[in-house]
Design a protein around this motif. Structure first.
Motif, PDB file in Angstrom:
ATOM      1  N   ILE A  14       0.839  -1.199   0.000  1.00 35.13           N
ATOM      2  CA  ILE A  14       0.000   0.000   0.000  1.00 35.13           C
ATOM      3  C   ILE A  14       0.871   1.245   0.000  1.00 35.13           C
ATOM      4  CG2 ILE A  14      -1.654   1.333   1.389  1.00 35.13           C
ATOM      5  CD1 ILE A  14      -2.867  -1.378   2.214  1.00 35.13           C
ATOM      6  N   ASP A  15       1.918   1.236   0.840  1.00 33.82           N
ATOM      7  CA  ASP A  15       2.811   2.400   0.898  1.00 33.82           C
ATOM      8  C   ASP A  15       3.528   2.618  -0.438  1.00 33.82           C
ATOM      9  OD1 ASP A  15       2.094   2.865   3.513  1.00 33.82           O
ATOM     10  OD2 ASP A  15       3.872   1.902   4.386  1.00 33.82           O
ATOM     11  N   GLY A  16       3.773   1.528  -1.141  1.00 33.43           N
ATOM     12  CA  GLY A  16       4.485   1.622  -2.416  1.00 33.43           C
ATOM     13  C   GLY A  16       3.617   2.111  -3.566  1.00 33.43           C
ATOM     14  N   GLN A  17       2.326   2.074  -3.417  1.00 34.00           N
ATOM     15  CA  GLN A  17       1.427   2.524  -4.484  1.00 34.00           C
ATOM     16  C   GLN A  17       1.177   4.024  -4.336  1.00 34.00           C
ATOM     17  OE1 GLN A  17      -2.173   0.264  -4.448  1.00 34.00           O
ATOM     18  NE2 GLN A  17      -1.128  -1.688  -4.804  1.00 34.00           N
ATOM     19  N   LEU A  19      -1.339   6.504  -4.120  1.00 33.01           N
ATOM     20  CA  LEU A  19      -2.783   6.651  -3.919  1.00 33.01           C
ATOM     21  C   LEU A  19      -3.155   8.100  -3.624  1.00 33.01           C
ATOM     22  CD1 LEU A  19      -3.456   3.490  -1.708  1.00 33.01           C
ATOM     23  CD2 LEU A  19      -3.827   3.734  -4.151  1.00 33.01           C
ATOM     24  N   ALA A  20      -2.319   9.037  -4.042  1.00 31.68           N
ATOM     25  CA  ALA A  20      -2.577  10.453  -3.765  1.00 31.68           C
ATOM     26  C   ALA A  20      -3.847  10.938  -4.448  1.00 31.68           C
ATOM     27  CB  ALA A  20      -1.389  11.292  -4.211  1.00 31.68           C
ATOM     28  N   ASP A  21      -4.145  10.370  -5.628  1.00 36.31           N
ATOM     29  CA  ASP A  21      -5.340  10.812  -6.335  1.00 36.31           C
ATOM     30  C   ASP A  21      -6.611  10.130  -5.822  1.00 36.31           C
ATOM     31  OD1 ASP A  21      -4.449   8.377  -7.266  1.00 36.31           O
ATOM     32  OD2 ASP A  21      -5.088   8.746  -9.331  1.00 36.31           O
ATOM     33  N   ALA A  22      -6.452   9.167  -4.905  1.00 34.57           N
ATOM     34  CA  ALA A  22      -7.617   8.477  -4.347  1.00 34.57           C
ATOM     35  C   ALA A  22      -7.482   8.419  -2.824  1.00 34.57           C
ATOM     36  CB  ALA A  22      -7.725   7.086  -4.941  1.00 34.57           C
ATOM     37  N   LYS A  25      -9.414   5.676  -0.848  1.00 36.19           N
ATOM     38  CA  LYS A  25      -8.841   4.326  -0.911  1.00 36.19           C
ATOM     39  C   LYS A  25      -7.690   4.193   0.083  1.00 36.19           C
ATOM     40  CE  LYS A  25      -9.987   2.925  -5.601  1.00 36.19           C
ATOM     41  NZ  LYS A  25      -9.451   2.520  -6.882  1.00 36.19           N
ATOM     42  N   GLU A  26      -6.850   5.238   0.158  1.00 38.65           N
ATOM     43  CA  GLU A  26      -5.706   5.188   1.073  1.00 38.65           C
ATOM     44  C   GLU A  26      -6.196   5.054   2.513  1.00 38.65           C
ATOM     45  OE1 GLU A  26      -1.665   7.624   2.250  1.00 38.65           O
ATOM     46  OE2 GLU A  26      -3.091   8.547   0.887  1.00 38.65           O
ATOM     47  N   LYS A  27      -7.243   5.809   2.855  1.00 43.46           N
ATOM     48  CA  LYS A  27      -7.801   5.755   4.197  1.00 43.46           C
ATOM     49  C   LYS A  27      -8.364   4.356   4.478  1.00 43.46           C
ATOM     50  CE  LYS A  27     -10.208   9.285   6.506  1.00 43.46           C
ATOM     51  NZ  LYS A  27     -11.332  10.210   6.546  1.00 43.46           N
ATOM     52  N   TYR A  29      -7.526   1.437   2.984  1.00 41.65           N
ATOM     53  CA  TYR A  29      -6.448   0.462   3.089  1.00 41.65           C
ATOM     54  C   TYR A  29      -5.699   0.605   4.412  1.00 41.65           C
ATOM     55  CZ  TYR A  29      -7.009  -1.006  -1.772  1.00 41.65           C
ATOM     56  OH  TYR A  29      -7.483  -1.511  -2.945  1.00 41.65           O
ATOM     57  N   ALA A  30      -5.483   1.824   4.863  1.00 45.60           N
ATOM     58  CA  ALA A  30      -4.794   2.041   6.134  1.00 45.60           C
ATOM     59  C   ALA A  30      -5.601   1.452   7.297  1.00 45.60           C
ATOM     60  CB  ALA A  30      -4.545   3.529   6.350  1.00 45.60           C
ATOM     61  N   ALA A  31      -6.910   1.668   7.277  1.00 47.26           N
ATOM     62  CA  ALA A  31      -7.771   1.124   8.330  1.00 47.26           C
ATOM     63  C   ALA A  31      -7.800  -0.399   8.276  1.00 47.26           C
ATOM     64  CB  ALA A  31      -9.179   1.686   8.194  1.00 47.26           C
ATOM     65  N   LEU A  32      -7.824  -0.945   7.053  1.00 51.17           N
ATOM     66  CA  LEU A  32      -7.818  -2.399   6.872  1.00 51.17           C
ATOM     67  C   LEU A  32      -6.532  -3.007   7.422  1.00 51.17           C
ATOM     68  CD1 LEU A  32      -9.246  -4.901   5.685  1.00 51.17           C
ATOM     69  CD2 LEU A  32      -8.055  -4.418   3.534  1.00 51.17           C
ATOM     70  N   VAL A  33      -5.405  -2.407   7.072  1.00 50.40           N
ATOM     71  CA  VAL A  33      -4.114  -2.905   7.549  1.00 50.40           C
ATOM     72  C   VAL A  33      -4.038  -2.778   9.071  1.00 50.40           C
ATOM     73  CG1 VAL A  33      -1.637  -2.472   7.536  1.00 50.40           C
ATOM     74  CG2 VAL A  33      -2.884  -2.568   5.394  1.00 50.40           C
ATOM     75  N   ASP A  34      -4.538  -1.677   9.633  1.00 52.67           N
ATOM     76  CA  ASP A  34      -4.519  -1.487  11.079  1.00 52.67           C
ATOM     77  C   ASP A  34      -5.349  -2.572  11.784  1.00 52.67           C
ATOM     78  OD1 ASP A  34      -3.817  -0.019  13.458  1.00 52.67           O
ATOM     79  OD2 ASP A  34      -5.900   0.695  13.484  1.00 52.67           O
TER      80      ASP A  34
END
Length: 145
Positions: A14-17, A19-22, A25-27, A29-34
């Motif tokens: 996720i960090d490697g992708q 996702l600035a334009d989305a 999605k970043e939020k 994925y971060a919650a999912l990983v957490d």
């Protein structure tokens, strides 16, 4: 790969992708990983507790086995729970169980003062008894047959 390593791998992806334009999605994925990280941590804690309980259970099983061996040893030393202080053969125990007090009379030797049982029906009326303790003969008590 452990659960914690898999979560770390996903986090790296996720960090490697970009996702600035989305930002949504970043939020997400971060919650999912957490959440997955929390699950992995809880799993590891449970796994550790489980391992400790397994070790404790093995120790308890050893202790119980030792206690069973000790009890068996004590019972073997005493004969069994119902026995007296020395061993009896099965034949001796059968004879003891067949003992009928009504067929026997208790008598005290006039010479040594020790008590013993005898079977009156096995003796003639005028026949002397022989004390098993001192070996001296004496007359049967009156009225005993």
């Amino acid at each position: 790969m452990s659960a914690r390593e898999k979560v770390a791998y996903l986090k790296g992806l996720i960090d490697g992708q970009n996702l600035a334009d989305a930002p949504d999605k970043e939020k997400f994925y971060a919650a999912l990983v957490d959440a997955m990280d929390s699950i992995a941590q809880a799993y590891e804690e449970h796994e550790q507790v489980h391992q400790e309980l397994d070790e404790y259970l093995e120790q308890l099983e050893e202790d119980v086995s030792t206690l069973e061996d000790d009890v068996d040893s004590l019972l073997d030393d005493d004969g069994n729970e119902d026995s007296c202080c020395h061993h009896h053969s099965d034949d001796e125990m059968d004879e003891y169980e067949d003992f009928d007090e009504e067929e026997y009379s208790s008598v005290t030797c006039p010479h040594c003062g020790k008590d013993f049982y005898y079977e009156p029906s096995a003796y003639d009326d005028d026949e002397d008894l022989l004390c098993p303790h001192c070996g001296k003969p004496f007359k049967q008590p009156d009225g005993e047959e």
